[in-house]
Write an enzyme that holds these catalytic residues in place. Structure first.
Site, PDB file in Angstrom:
ATOM      1  N   LYS A 191       0.875  -0.779   0.311  1.00  0.00           N
ATOM      2  CA  LYS A 191      -0.224  -0.038  -0.051  1.00  0.00           C
ATOM      3  C   LYS A 191       1.132   1.151   0.179  1.00  0.00           C
ATOM      4  O   LYS A 191       0.832   2.494  -0.895  1.00  0.00           O
ATOM      5  CB  LYS A 191      -0.773  -0.133   1.431  1.00  0.00           C
ATOM      6  CG  LYS A 191      -1.922  -0.894   0.915  1.00  0.00           C
ATOM      7  CD  LYS A 191      -3.120  -1.010   2.322  1.00  0.00           C
ATOM      8  CE  LYS A 191      -2.248  -1.417   3.756  1.00  0.00           C
ATOM      9  NZ  LYS A 191      -1.661  -2.058   4.458  1.00  0.00           N
ATOM     10  N   ARG A 223     -10.206   0.494   8.749  1.00  0.00           N
ATOM     11  CA  ARG A 223      -9.361  -0.967   8.614  1.00  0.00           C
ATOM     12  C   ARG A 223     -10.146  -1.910   9.747  1.00  0.00           C
ATOM     13  O   ARG A 223      -9.930  -2.423  10.198  1.00  0.00           O
ATOM     14  CB  ARG A 223      -8.153  -0.984   9.494  1.00  0.00           C
ATOM     15  CG  ARG A 223      -7.006  -0.933   8.742  1.00  0.00           C
ATOM     16  CD  ARG A 223      -5.904  -0.644   9.913  1.00  0.00           C
ATOM     17  NE  ARG A 223      -4.750  -2.164   9.543  1.00  0.00           N
ATOM     18  CZ  ARG A 223      -3.899  -0.925   9.203  1.00  0.00           C
ATOM     19  NH1 ARG A 223      -3.505  -0.050   8.686  1.00  0.00           N
ATOM     20  NH2 ARG A 223      -2.365  -1.970   9.080  1.00  0.00           N
ATOM     21  N   ARG A 280      12.105  -6.548   5.330  1.00  0.00           N
ATOM     22  CA  ARG A 280      12.559  -4.789   5.934  1.00  0.00           C
ATOM     23  C   ARG A 280      12.640  -4.219   7.473  1.00  0.00           C
ATOM     24  O   ARG A 280      13.084  -3.940   7.050  1.00  0.00           O
ATOM     25  CB  ARG A 280      10.530  -3.789   5.543  1.00  0.00           C
ATOM     26  CG  ARG A 280      10.391  -2.438   5.726  1.00  0.00           C
ATOM     27  CD  ARG A 280       9.459  -1.422   5.454  1.00  0.00           C
ATOM     28  NE  ARG A 280       8.256  -2.433   6.163  1.00  0.00           N
ATOM     29  CZ  ARG A 280       7.188  -2.473   6.484  1.00  0.00           C
ATOM     30  NH1 ARG A 280       6.637  -1.258   5.075  1.00  0.00           N
ATOM     31  NH2 ARG A 280       6.167  -2.648   7.215  1.00  0.00           N
ATOM     32  N   ARG A 339      11.607  -0.629  12.534  1.00  0.00           N
ATOM     33  CA  ARG A 339       9.905  -0.131  12.742  1.00  0.00           C
ATOM     34  C   ARG A 339      10.167  -1.530  13.803  1.00  0.00           C
ATOM     35  O   ARG A 339       9.595  -2.023  13.505  1.00  0.00           O
ATOM     36  CB  ARG A 339       8.642  -0.850  11.434  1.00  0.00           C
ATOM     37  CG  ARG A 339       8.072   1.024  11.243  1.00  0.00           C
ATOM     38  CD  ARG A 339       7.767   0.670   9.980  1.00  0.00           C
ATOM     39  NE  ARG A 339       6.052  -0.241  10.412  1.00  0.00           N
ATOM     40  CZ  ARG A 339       5.210   0.286   9.214  1.00  0.00           C
ATOM     41  NH1 ARG A 339       5.178  -0.177   8.172  1.00  0.00           N
ATOM     42  NH2 ARG A 339       4.129  -1.019   9.543  1.00  0.00           N
ATOM     43  N   ARG A 362      -0.566  -9.093  13.023  1.00  0.00           N
ATOM     44  CA  ARG A 362      -1.114  -8.012  12.482  1.00  0.00           C
ATOM     45  C   ARG A 362      -1.140  -8.333  11.436  1.00  0.00           C
ATOM     46  O   ARG A 362      -3.186  -8.567  11.303  1.00  0.00           O
ATOM     47  CB  ARG A 362       0.845  -6.844  12.057  1.00  0.00           C
ATOM     48  CG  ARG A 362       0.827  -6.245  12.622  1.00  0.00           C
ATOM     49  CD  ARG A 362       2.223  -5.840  12.231  1.00  0.00           C
ATOM     50  NE  ARG A 362       2.176  -5.338  11.508  1.00  0.00           N
ATOM     51  CZ  ARG A 362       3.300  -4.848  10.364  1.00  0.00           C
ATOM     52  NH1 ARG A 362       4.604  -5.301  10.847  1.00  0.00           N
ATOM     53  NH2 ARG A 362       3.553  -4.088   9.029  1.00  0.00           N
TER      54      ARG A 362
HETATM   55  P1  AP5 Z   1       4.562  -1.398   2.167  1.00  0.00           P
HETATM   56  O1  AP5 Z   1       4.810  -0.841   0.666  1.00  0.00           O
HETATM   57  O2  AP5 Z   1       5.205  -0.702   3.226  1.00  0.00           O
HETATM   58  O3  AP5 Z   1       3.925  -2.417   2.133  1.00  0.00           O
HETATM   59  P2  AP5 Z   1       2.242  -1.824   3.578  1.00  0.00           P
HETATM   60  O4  AP5 Z   1       1.219  -2.235   2.628  1.00  0.00           O
HETATM   61  O5  AP5 Z   1       1.835  -0.223   3.132  1.00  0.00           O
HETATM   62  O6  AP5 Z   1       2.568  -2.227   4.619  1.00  0.00           O
HETATM   63  P3  AP5 Z   1       2.780  -1.809   5.944  1.00  0.00           P
HETATM   64  O7  AP5 Z   1       3.584  -3.342   6.601  1.00  0.00           O
HETATM   65  O8  AP5 Z   1       2.997  -0.561   6.197  1.00  0.00           O
HETATM   66  O9  AP5 Z   1       1.249  -2.290   6.220  1.00  0.00           O
HETATM   67  P4  AP5 Z   1       0.545  -1.951   7.789  1.00  0.00           P
HETATM   68  O10 AP5 Z   1      -1.126  -2.329   6.779  1.00  0.00           O
HETATM   69  O11 AP5 Z   1       0.909  -2.758   8.717  1.00  0.00           O
HETATM   70  O12 AP5 Z   1       1.334  -0.295   8.347  1.00  0.00           O
HETATM   71  P5  AP5 Z   1       0.057   0.888   8.666  1.00  0.00           P
HETATM   72  O13 AP5 Z   1       1.611   1.198   8.887  1.00  0.00           O
HETATM   73  O14 AP5 Z   1      -0.540   0.404   7.799  1.00  0.00           O
HETATM   74  O15 AP5 Z   1       5.792  -3.283   1.434  1.00  0.00           O
HETATM   75  C1  AP5 Z   1       5.992  -3.546   2.697  1.00  0.00           C
HETATM   76  C2  AP5 Z   1       7.735  -3.871   1.395  1.00  0.00           C
HETATM   77  O16 AP5 Z   1       6.984  -4.974   0.424  1.00  0.00           O
HETATM   78  C3  AP5 Z   1       8.421  -3.062   1.391  1.00  0.00           C
HETATM   79  O17 AP5 Z   1       9.666  -3.627   2.204  1.00  0.00           O
HETATM   80  C4  AP5 Z   1       8.987  -3.023   0.101  1.00  0.00           C
HETATM   81  O18 AP5 Z   1       9.379  -2.631   0.046  1.00  0.00           O
HETATM   82  C5  AP5 Z   1       8.029  -4.736  -0.173  1.00  0.00           C
HETATM   83  N1  AP5 Z   1       6.988  -4.453  -1.629  1.00  0.00           N
HETATM   84  C6  AP5 Z   1       6.436  -3.818  -2.313  1.00  0.00           C
HETATM   85  N2  AP5 Z   1       5.728  -4.103  -3.144  1.00  0.00           N
HETATM   86  C7  AP5 Z   1       6.543  -4.936  -3.975  1.00  0.00           C
HETATM   87  C8  AP5 Z   1       7.038  -5.706  -4.681  1.00  0.00           C
HETATM   88  N3  AP5 Z   1       5.776  -5.618  -5.296  1.00  0.00           N
HETATM   89  N4  AP5 Z   1       7.773  -7.008  -4.593  1.00  0.00           N
HETATM   90  C9  AP5 Z   1       8.239  -7.071  -3.498  1.00  0.00           C
HETATM   91  N5  AP5 Z   1       8.759  -6.245  -2.401  1.00  0.00           N
HETATM   92  C10 AP5 Z   1       7.374  -5.341  -2.170  1.00  0.00           C
HETATM   93  O19 AP5 Z   1       0.335   0.391  10.341  1.00  0.00           O
HETATM   94  C11 AP5 Z   1       0.442   0.080  11.478  1.00  0.00           C
HETATM   95  C12 AP5 Z   1       0.085   0.079  12.391  1.00  0.00           C
HETATM   96  O20 AP5 Z   1      -0.811   1.208  12.865  1.00  0.00           O
HETATM   97  C13 AP5 Z   1      -0.488  -1.229  12.598  1.00  0.00           C
HETATM   98  O21 AP5 Z   1      -0.438  -2.322  12.781  1.00  0.00           O
HETATM   99  C14 AP5 Z   1      -2.056  -0.909  13.818  1.00  0.00           C
HETATM  100  O22 AP5 Z   1      -2.019  -0.802  14.990  1.00  0.00           O
HETATM  101  C15 AP5 Z   1      -1.568   1.226  13.393  1.00  0.00           C
HETATM  102  N6  AP5 Z   1      -2.960   1.433  12.311  1.00  0.00           N
HETATM  103  C16 AP5 Z   1      -2.710   2.165  11.676  1.00  0.00           C
HETATM  104  N7  AP5 Z   1      -3.793   2.527  10.557  1.00  0.00           N
HETATM  105  C17 AP5 Z   1      -4.639   2.069  11.524  1.00  0.00           C
HETATM  106  C18 AP5 Z   1      -6.267   2.430  11.129  1.00  0.00           C
HETATM  107  N8  AP5 Z   1      -6.913   3.088  10.301  1.00  0.00           N
HETATM  108  N9  AP5 Z   1      -7.128   1.894  12.495  1.00  0.00           N
HETATM  109  C19 AP5 Z   1      -6.335   1.031  13.970  1.00  0.00           C
HETATM  110  N10 AP5 Z   1      -5.255   0.659  13.949  1.00  0.00           N
HETATM  111  C20 AP5 Z   1      -4.259   1.662  12.590  1.00  0.00           C
END
Ligand code: AP5
Length: 191
Positions: A14, A89, A128, A134, A146
């Site tokens: 994402k 979410r 990552r 992180r 997660r």
């Molecule tokens: P990346 O692009 O970072 O993927 P992502 O889907 O954004 O993953 P995140 O870990 O950031 O998502 P998340 O939903 O857990 O985290 P968030 O910050 O929202 O890619 C991941 C890796 O893969 C990278 O190294 C990238 O280079 C690689 N990659 C990408 N595309 C690729 C491809 N095609 N091929 C190979 N490799 C690839 O949330 C974190 C925490 O915050 C949650 O656990 C929760 O506690 C809290 N939180 C956030 N939002 C909310 C909400 N709305 N409600 C409640 N809690 C929340």
């Protein structure tokens, strides 16, 4: 105004795809994960509360993130549209978002759902975690937690928007360029 939800499990790409999409379509990127990490870095009370949940791989309470998004919408009155990344979410967050957008006389145009196997998600996040700093990336138990939260609470978001025919599923494995192209095709059909 055209608003997009980029949806998918942790590690589905994402954040990676959001960077490209905001640049191509001139959208305002709203990532609740990024906002929460910046609150943690500034050691605000909200950040300190959120950290307890994030370190365990659990979702932060709905009222906290809904409040954050409500302020972000208010603070960005003149944008072409929003790209929501990591929000909503839960079903309650989806309903709240729809209400907030209604007040702005706009709505979600499309929910783009990235599909990636669990094995690949864990591989990407552990990889990552070697460099990201992180705390939720460098422990396989937290990564699995997660993913469990995603299945328990977040997959309901896609079910919610399916009722309005807004969900398009995109294969999220392959090169970043290929996936970006698939996303753009779906956006261009609807804009
Ligand atoms: P990346 O692009 O970072 O993927 P992502 O889907 O954004 O993953 P995140 O870990 O950031 O998502 P998340 O939903 O857990 O985290 P968030 O910050 O929202 O890619 C991941 C890796 O893969 C990278 O190294 C990238 O280079 C690689 N990659 C990408 N595309 C690729 C491809 N095609 N091929 C190979 N490799 C690839 O949330 C974190 C925490 O915050 C949650 O656990 C929760 O506690 C809290 N939180 C956030 N939002 C909310 C909400 N709305 N409600 C409640 N809690 C929340």
């Amino acid at each position: 105004m055209f608003n997009i939800i980029l949806f998918g499990p942790p590690g589905s790409g994402k954040g990676t795809q959001s960077e490209r999409l905001i640049s191509k379509y001139g959208l305002k990127h709203l990532s609740t994960g990024d906002i929460l990490r910046s609150e943690i870095a500034s050691q605000t009370p909200l950040g300190l509360e959120a950290k307890n949940f994030m370190d365990k791989g659990q979702l932060v309470p709905d009222e906290v993130v809904i409040g954050m998004i409500s302020s972000a919408l208010e603070n960005n009155p003149d944008v072409n549209g929003f790209l929501f990344d990591g929000f909503p979410r839960t079903e309650a967050q989806s309903e709240a978002l729809d209400e907030l957008l209604k007040l702005k006389r706009t709505e979600i145009g499309v929910v783009l759902a990235l599909m990636v196997s669990e094995e690949e998600l864990v591989k990407r996040l552990l990889n990552r975690g070697l460099t990201s700093g992180r705390s939720d990336d460098n422990n396989v138990e937290v990564i699995r937690a997660r993913i469990v939260e995603y299945h328990k609470k977040t997959s309901a978001v896609a079910d919610y928007y399916r009722k309005f025919n807004k969900v398009v599923t995109i294969p999220g494995e392959g090169s970043v360029d290929e996936i970006f192209e698939s996303l753009c095709i779906e956006i261009d059909k609807r804009k």
